[in-house]
Scaffold this motif. Structure first.
Motif: not given
Length: 771
Positions: A443-463
């Protein structure tokens, strides 16, 4: 086409041969029934002529000698073997014998033939084995399914489901599989074919997706109707059907001919509860050309299923349109949030907690979770997407995985553990799968959205390394498709077993059902839950079946109570009018003052959905569709006000109330068993049952409840802890008593006192106050 089929038969194309192998392994032979599901009935003893004719023809039966004969009969291995050949395993043989012995010993007069044969055996003129025909006759009265087992097996044979759809088999369909990840344009290309066709049907997993295609089609000048479980919208003012229709997949017609059909999110064919709907659409849609959209993991299964229908599958593969990067650092602190961030949680309590923490940092956030009405979800999505709105953070469950267009730059997984229901209906807490992670991260960086590149991470470092490992895996191929017994099949079962309950019929059906290796029987716990709830209400089988297929959230006590009331009113042949419904839900309603109020409003919205769903199946009994839809729209607006001010609602709720509200959706996770104070139980029939989590409360017990009852996990073994755990005190009342006692002694109590073990002096004070 014929070349490919010949190659498959020669073993050069492996897919269908694997399927054939699975069919041979899992689809051969007769399936042994689970006899624990066979409920013994009281035998029907035909009244004979007046007097004890058997005694007149022979002599009075010596019951003590007869008991010895019966016990000897039971111990005979030869009799148990004969019983097994007649369908009586050890369990059924024992239960049938207990009933047979009771009949012989307690009946004032036995049937003439049984009386005489028993006397003969007692006198040494007969053998104990001579009792078997009479025992078997009695056993078939106790377990009537023994007489029709072969018929039951035939009815529950779910092999070759492609043959259930003769209209689809009468045409040669073209199957096109659009395979690719999220944001790859696969659905867009299928929809273009749908819009260009003379007639078409779109089948989606969610009401929001059906609405989107409905709107898009009509905006493009292609008249399109909308059909969901709760709604019918016809473009033609006279109500004539358009050539195009957008529907939820359960509502698609398998008899209406179309030029083009689109089946979206085909990977859900493996869903333990809803997979049957995708199987039905794939095998049964009468369309010249069927466009399937979804993960590539489903390609082999679709090809194998289509091999049974003799139809070829053309695969069109797509790549993601925008890049998506898995970051090397976790968020770790909410201070590191940026505009366009979306935090994904798997419980409402986490959503409540995070939204409050974000607000304390001076940031606005939108929230989206599954139990929100569609209008509220769209309003929150619009707020988040609006570049001029100060709200730049989104907190959501995996409800964002489908059906919403969101302008997300970065997806942040708050946790990687999600509750799920397995095929056996058991709740499990497990890490998200690669498929789920990709669906959400995509869902990050959708073609039709304002963001053309998506990123994904976690809240906690261990995850983070765990997420990176999950996303690096190849999605496991989907190997089986769901099936579900139809109303016709259950009616045929009921004809053979007229005394069985609907829940028991379903259990026996699944126990006897045979599927080949490409299919599984979907989980039916929700169906059985509703069937048990209304078993005591007099409804004919077809009506009962329809009621039990209603899509309701059984974790909401108010929704369950409403379901009971609907069924009881229906059984009296009394229409459920708008006025009746308004009294039941205490309409008009006001904006929520705390989280508990918001949860209740969401439950009321579900009740209105239930009314609308039933209205399209029983129009005469649920007549006020338009009026109900009007107040549902108004209620949606009221809920939107509450969600807009959700942090204020959280502040207005103390810690126990917040936990209780979260229990509506997470009861089985947190151990909470609660009844909302607005459940409206005063009109319940004493035989009604309310199910909360895994606990069942009968109407006779629930009638005494008026306020909120909450079973909290309180440590310790003090009297106060036990009283709360047993439901004699509410957590709030306990705290109030503690505060009053403390005030009378000039002391102070902690706001969180109810979650702690009270001191000895406090306990003594409580006991003193009780006196």
């Amino acid at each position: 086409m014929w070349l490919n089929r010949s190659l498959r038969l020669l073993g050069l194309l492996p897919g269908p041969l694997r399927a054939a192998g699975r069919r041979m392994v899992r689809g051969s032979g007769s399936k042994s029934p689970d006899t624990s599901l066979f409920v013994p009935l009281s035998p029907r003893v035909s009244p004979g002529p007046e007097g004890n004719v058997g005694a007149e023809l022979s002599r009075a039966l010596d019951k003590s000698e007869a008991l010895k004969v019966l016990n000897k009969f039971y111990k005979r291995k030869e009799m148990q073997r004969l019983g097994s050949e007649s369908g009586l395993d050890a369990r059924l043989f024992h239960q049938a014998f207990i009933s047979f012995r009771k009949y012989v010993m307690e009946a004032e007069s036995l049937s003439v033939d049984l009386h005489i044969i028993l006397n003969d055996i007692c006198c040494g003129a007969g053998h104990v084995d001579d009792l078997f025909p009479y025992f078997l006759r009695h056993a078939k009265q106790v377990f009537p399914m023994l007489d029709c087992m072969e018929d039951l097996r035939k009815i529950s044979d779910l092999r070759l489901p492609a043959n259930w759809y003769p209209e689809a088999r009468a045409i040669q369909r073209k199957i096109i599989f659009h395979a690719g990840p999220t944001n790859s344009g696969k659905t867009h290309h299928a929809i273009q074919s749908f819009l260009a066709a003379k007639s078409g049907v779109y089948c989606g997993p969610l009401k929001l997706l059906a609405h989107e295609i409905f709107q898009k089609s009509n905006d493009a000048g292609v008249p399109c109707d909308l059909v969901t479980g709760e709604e019918r919208s016809f473009v033609d003012p006279d109500g004539r059907q358009s050539a195009h229709v957008a529907c939820t997949i359960e509502m698609c017609s398998v008899t209406t001919p179309y030029e083009i059909a689109v089946i979206d999110e085909i990977q859900m064919i493996k869903d333990p509860s809803r997979g049957w709907a995708w199987t039905r659409a794939l095998l049964g849609l009468c369309a010249e050309e069927i466009h399937i959209c979804g993960e590539a993991a489903a390609i082999n299964l679709v090809m194998e299923l289509m091999f049974d229908t003799g139809e070829e599958v053309e695969v069109v593969s797509y790549e993601r349109l925008t890049p998506m990067t898995v970051l090397n650092t976790a968020l770790e602190s909410l201070d590191n949030l940026r505009p366009g961030d979306c935090i994904v949680c798997f419980s409402k309590s986490d959503i409540y907690s995070l939204s409050r923490q974000i607000e304390t940092r001076g940031l606005e956030c939108a929230v989206i979770y599954g139990s929100l009405p569609p209008g509220t979800k769209l309003a929150q999505a619009k707020k988040f997407n609006d570049p001029d709105d100060p709200c730049k953070i989104l907190i959501a469950t995996d409800a964002i995985g489908m059906g919403l267009n969101l302008s997300i730059k970065r997806i942040i997984f708050n946790s990687l553990v999600k509750p799920s229901i397995n095929e056996k209906g058991e709740k499990e807490m497990d890490r998200i799968t690669t498929s789920q992670a990709l669906q959400i991260a995509g869902r990050a960086g959708r073609f039709s959205s304002a963001f053309k590149e998506g990123e994904v991470t976690t809240m906690n470092r261990d995850d983070l390394p765990v997420l990176q490992e999950i996303l690096s895996r190849t999605v496991e191929p989907i190997e089986t498709a769901g099936l579900h017994p139809t109303a016709d099949q259950i009616e045929m079962f009921a004809y053979q077993l007229p005394d069985a309950t609907l829940s028991n019929l379903i259990d026996i059906f699944v126990s006897l059902s045979q599927v080949d290796g490409l299919y599984f029987v979907c989980n039916i716990d929700d169906f059985k839950f509703l069937a048990d709830m209304i078993q005591h209400i007099p409804l004919n089988l077809r009506v009962r079946y329809v009621f039990c297929t209603a899509p309701i959230n059984r974790k909401h006590p108010f929704v369950c109570t409403s379901f009971l009331k609907f069924a009881r009113q229906f059984s009296r042949n009394e229409p459920l009018t708008f006025e009746w419904l308004c009294r039941h839900i205490n309409w008009p309603l006001v904006p929520p003052k705390n989280i508990k109020d918001l949860v209740h409003l969401e439950a009321v919205h579900d009740v209105l959905d239930l009314y609308l769903w039933l209205s399209y199946r029983f129009m005469d009994m649920f007549p006020d569709v338009n009026l109900v839809r009007e107040i549902q729209i108004e209620l949606d607006s009221i809920i939107q006000i509450g969600v807009k001010n959700i942090t204020r609602l959280i502040r207005a709720s103390d810690s126990i109330s917040t936990t209780t509200a979260a229990g509506a959706e997470d009861a089985s996770v947190y151990g909470g068993i609660w009844i909302n104070e607005r459940t409206n139980v005063e009109n319940m029939n004493s035989r009604d049952q309310v199910y909360i989590g895994s606990r069942r409360i009968r109407g006779s017990k629930i009638l005494g409840y008026r306020g909120e009852v909450y079973k909290a996990e309180i440590p310790g073994d003090s009297l106060s802890a036990r009283l709360v755990q047993q439901g004699h005190l509410t957590a709030e009342l306990l705290q109030q008593l503690q505060e009053e006692w403390a005030a009378s002694h000039g002391l102070q109590t902690s706001k969180n006192a109810t979650t702690q073990e009270p001191s000895k002096s406090t306990s003594r004070g409580l006991r003193k106050k009780k006196k």
